[in-house]
Enzyme design. Structure first.
Site, PDB file in Angstrom:
ATOM      1  N   ASN A  10       1.024  -1.634   0.269  1.00 57.20           N
ATOM      2  CA  ASN A  10       0.003  -0.075  -0.282  1.00 57.20           C
ATOM      3  C   ASN A  10       0.788   1.202  -0.074  1.00 57.20           C
ATOM      4  OD1 ASN A  10      -1.979   2.224   0.483  1.00 57.20           O
ATOM      5  ND2 ASN A  10      -2.653   1.243   2.063  1.00 57.20           N
ATOM      6  N   ARG A  67      -2.374  -1.863  -2.941  1.00 52.82           N
ATOM      7  CA  ARG A  67      -4.125  -0.711  -2.902  1.00 52.82           C
ATOM      8  C   ARG A  67      -3.854   0.201  -4.069  1.00 52.82           C
ATOM      9  NH1 ARG A  67      -4.422   3.545   1.486  1.00 52.82           N
ATOM     10  NH2 ARG A  67      -6.489   4.059   1.119  1.00 52.82           N
ATOM     11  N   HIS A 155     -12.613   4.344  -0.105  1.00 53.76           N
ATOM     12  CA  HIS A 155     -11.866   3.278   1.194  1.00 53.76           C
ATOM     13  C   HIS A 155     -12.528   1.831   1.034  1.00 53.76           C
ATOM     14  CE1 HIS A 155     -11.456   7.024   3.745  1.00 53.76           C
ATOM     15  NE2 HIS A 155     -10.018   5.957   4.194  1.00 53.76           N
ATOM     16  N   ARG A 215      -7.348  16.774   5.415  1.00 58.78           N
ATOM     17  CA  ARG A 215      -8.855  17.348   4.005  1.00 58.78           C
ATOM     18  C   ARG A 215      -9.593  17.860   4.651  1.00 58.78           C
ATOM     19  NH1 ARG A 215      -8.146  11.258   1.688  1.00 58.78           N
ATOM     20  NH2 ARG A 215      -6.660  10.989   2.859  1.00 58.78           N
ATOM     21  N   ASP A 257      -3.483  15.026  13.774  1.00 56.72           N
ATOM     22  CA  ASP A 257      -3.332  13.772  14.913  1.00 56.72           C
ATOM     23  C   ASP A 257      -4.519  13.841  16.299  1.00 56.72           C
ATOM     24  OD1 ASP A 257      -2.985  11.538  16.991  1.00 56.72           O
ATOM     25  OD2 ASP A 257      -0.651  10.914  15.947  1.00 56.72           O
ATOM     26  N   GLU A 305     -11.182   2.948  15.964  1.00 58.76           N
ATOM     27  CA  GLU A 305     -11.186   1.729  16.222  1.00 58.76           C
ATOM     28  C   GLU A 305      -9.898   2.687  17.729  1.00 58.76           C
ATOM     29  OE1 GLU A 305      -8.384  -0.666  14.137  1.00 58.76           O
ATOM     30  OE2 GLU A 305      -9.547  -0.107  12.928  1.00 58.76           O
ATOM     31  N   GLU A 353      -7.079  -3.831   5.277  1.00 56.18           N
ATOM     32  CA  GLU A 353      -7.336  -3.276   3.949  1.00 56.18           C
ATOM     33  C   GLU A 353      -5.948  -4.702   3.573  1.00 56.18           C
ATOM     34  OE1 GLU A 353      -7.152   0.737   5.554  1.00 56.18           O
ATOM     35  OE2 GLU A 353      -7.750   1.228   3.282  1.00 56.18           O
TER      36      GLU A 353
HETATM   37  P1  ADP Z   1      -4.387   5.692   8.080  1.00 56.02           P
HETATM   38  O1  ADP Z   1      -5.441   6.612   6.935  1.00 56.02           O
HETATM   39  O2  ADP Z   1      -3.031   7.276   7.315  1.00 56.02           O
HETATM   40  O3  ADP Z   1      -4.069   4.565   7.627  1.00 56.02           O
HETATM   41  P2  ADP Z   1      -5.032   5.405  10.163  1.00 56.02           P
HETATM   42  O4  ADP Z   1      -6.280   4.251   9.855  1.00 56.02           O
HETATM   43  O5  ADP Z   1      -3.914   4.455  11.037  1.00 56.02           O
HETATM   44  O6  ADP Z   1      -4.836   5.454   9.323  1.00 56.02           O
HETATM   45  O7  ADP Z   1      -5.627   6.771  11.000  1.00 56.02           O
HETATM   46  C1  ADP Z   1      -4.485   6.943  11.978  1.00 56.02           C
HETATM   47  C2  ADP Z   1      -5.257   8.925  12.786  1.00 56.02           C
HETATM   48  O8  ADP Z   1      -6.068   7.245  14.108  1.00 56.02           O
HETATM   49  C3  ADP Z   1      -4.758   8.991  13.571  1.00 56.02           C
HETATM   50  O9  ADP Z   1      -3.531  10.344  12.531  1.00 56.02           O
HETATM   51  C4  ADP Z   1      -4.752   9.584  14.824  1.00 56.02           C
HETATM   52  O10 ADP Z   1      -5.267  10.477  14.398  1.00 56.02           O
HETATM   53  C5  ADP Z   1      -5.916   8.287  14.990  1.00 56.02           C
HETATM   54  N1  ADP Z   1      -5.733   7.079  16.073  1.00 56.02           N
HETATM   55  C6  ADP Z   1      -4.266   6.921  16.347  1.00 56.02           C
HETATM   56  N2  ADP Z   1      -4.251   6.280  17.444  1.00 56.02           N
HETATM   57  C7  ADP Z   1      -5.177   6.574  17.892  1.00 56.02           C
HETATM   58  C8  ADP Z   1      -5.561   6.760  19.563  1.00 56.02           C
HETATM   59  N3  ADP Z   1      -5.192   5.763  19.947  1.00 56.02           N
HETATM   60  N4  ADP Z   1      -6.461   7.280  19.541  1.00 56.02           N
HETATM   61  C9  ADP Z   1      -7.106   8.269  19.147  1.00 56.02           C
HETATM   62  N5  ADP Z   1      -6.986   8.581  17.734  1.00 56.02           N
HETATM   63  C10 ADP Z   1      -5.674   7.907  17.203  1.00 56.02           C
END
Ligand code: ADP
Length: 369
Positions: A10, A67, A155, A215, A257, A305, A353
């Site tokens: 990916n 992907r 997605h 975004r 984040d 999650e 994925e």
């Molecule tokens: P991507 O779209 O890059 O694959 P992910 O599904 O891994 O992204 O999600 C990344 C985002 O998930 C991070 O930017 C953060 O905002 C959020 N995240 C990851 N772990 C946690 C957590 N423990 N608590 C809250 N938000 C989280």
């Protein structure tokens, strides 16, 4: 005999996620990891392949699954990448400028290194092929629609994976009306009926719909005209604003984040999170209406999650529909976070994925054998 494996890639602009699986129907994972891309993505990929070759000496690579963000109108199932397919996919680069190019670069590099290797492209748009036509239309001049300017949705590999495991998690409710919220760096929602996509929040590109890390999500198109005409921004500058400087990062002016924003005391961090949830609730409402009901809401991806705060905040908007949460279960990121009396079941299911791509790659590899 050497163990046969498949490699899943990916490839994005800032990182490359990879995993290897035993090439058997049980698809056990062997390695998985992610490398950051700081300089030339081609070099990063070459380095990744060198490392893999080194660590998987006693294995033989049977196929590589990728992907690919955009499949356009022509691709709605996984395909073997041939030269013709590659050319068709390259034409879609403008529709996903920050993703498609990197996805295709990985295919190109692997083709050069292993010319006979079976490469399989799996599309993020494909799962939404079941959307009824109305869900795919913009109210634009028909000529533009006929050219393919339509709502494709993304997605899809995540939604397809969730749909495949839903019965294990929520039993027969999986066959009813389910809204899945994929809340990660990119974020979207998908309205499913009996496990099929009926509508989704993203459109022609991965900019539409929910607020994301960087975004903007849905926006009054007049804003873009204003930026171009009055603020004299170039197209590149506008694109950069919409894709890289907006969303949680733009509103908070702190970070994209959620972990950082949740612990910040700056009021802009709180406003960014509140807006994220407000807009997610709007989209949830819209999808529930086109489904004419909602039996379950499933949260997935990094934010979905892990952030009990975001889940609770979004779910509060649906309390008037009889949705309630079990706050302990929610705090623990449990599989089911609603109590039995809730009118809408709420669940948390980790997405995968890579495994979805591995399944498609394995299946195509069996056909090609
Ligand atoms: P991507 O779209 O890059 O694959 P992910 O599904 O891994 O992204 O999600 C990344 C985002 O998930 C991070 O930017 C953060 O905002 C959020 N995240 C990851 N772990 C946690 C957590 N423990 N608590 C809250 N938000 C989280």
């Amino acid at each position: 005999m050497k163990n046969e494996i498949i490699l899943i890639i990916n490839s994005g602009s800032s990182s490359i996620k990879y995993s290897t699986y035993h090439c058997q129907s049980s698809l056990e994972v062997i390695h998985q990891g992610e490398i950051e891309v700081t300089g030339d993505p081609a070099l990063a990929l070459e380095k990744l392949l060198n490392n893999l070759e080194h660590s998987i000496e006693s294995f033989s690579l049977k196929a590589v699954g990728h992907r690919v963000v955009h499949g356009g109108r022509d691709f709605f199932t996984p395909v073997k990448v041939t030269e013709t397919v590659f050319k068709q996919l390259s034409k879609l680069i403008p529709l996903a400028p920050y993703h498609q190019k990197d996805n295709l670069l990985a295919i190109e590099i692997i083709a050069k290194r292993y010319p006979l290797m079976l490469q399989v492209a799996c599309f993020d748009t494909a799962f939404h092929h079941t959307q009824p036509r109305l869900a795919t239309l913009f109210a634009l001049p028909r000529k533009l629609t006929d050219e393919g300017i339509m709502r494709y949705g993304f997605h899809g590999l995540s939604y397809e994976y969730i749909a495949s495991v839903l019965p294990q998690h929520i039993g027969s409710v999986a066959d009813k009306k389910v809204i899945v919220a994929h809340l990660g760096g990119g974020a979207s929602m998908c309205a499913m009926s009996a496990g099929k996509s009926m509508a989704t929040s993203m459109g022609l590109t991965a900019l539409d719909g929910l607020i994301m890390g960087k975004r903007c999500g849905s926006i009054d198109p007049g804003v873009l005209l204003y930026l171009l005409e009055e603020k004299k921004k170039t197209v590149t500058e506008v694109s950069d604003i919409l894709y890289k400087q907006s969303g949680l990062l733009g509103v908070s002016n702190i970070s994209d984040d959620v972990r950082v924003l949740q612990t910040s005391t700056d009021p802009h961090a709180k406003e960014a999170l509140d807006l994220f949830c407000y807009r997610a609730a709007q989209e949830l409402g819209a999808l529930a209406f086109v489904l004419k009901g909602c039996d379950a809401i499933i949260f997935t991806a990094g934010i979905g999650e892990n952030s009990a705060w975001i889940r609770e905040k979004i779910c509060n908007y649906a309390a008037w529909l009889g949705l309630s949460l079990d706050s302990d279960a929610n705090k623990n990121n449990a599989g089911i976070i609603s109590p039995p009396e809730s009118k809408i079941l709420v669940g948390v299911i980790p997405t995968n994925e890579a495994l979805m791509i591995a399944r498609h790659t394995y299946n195509l590899q069996m056909i090609e054998k």
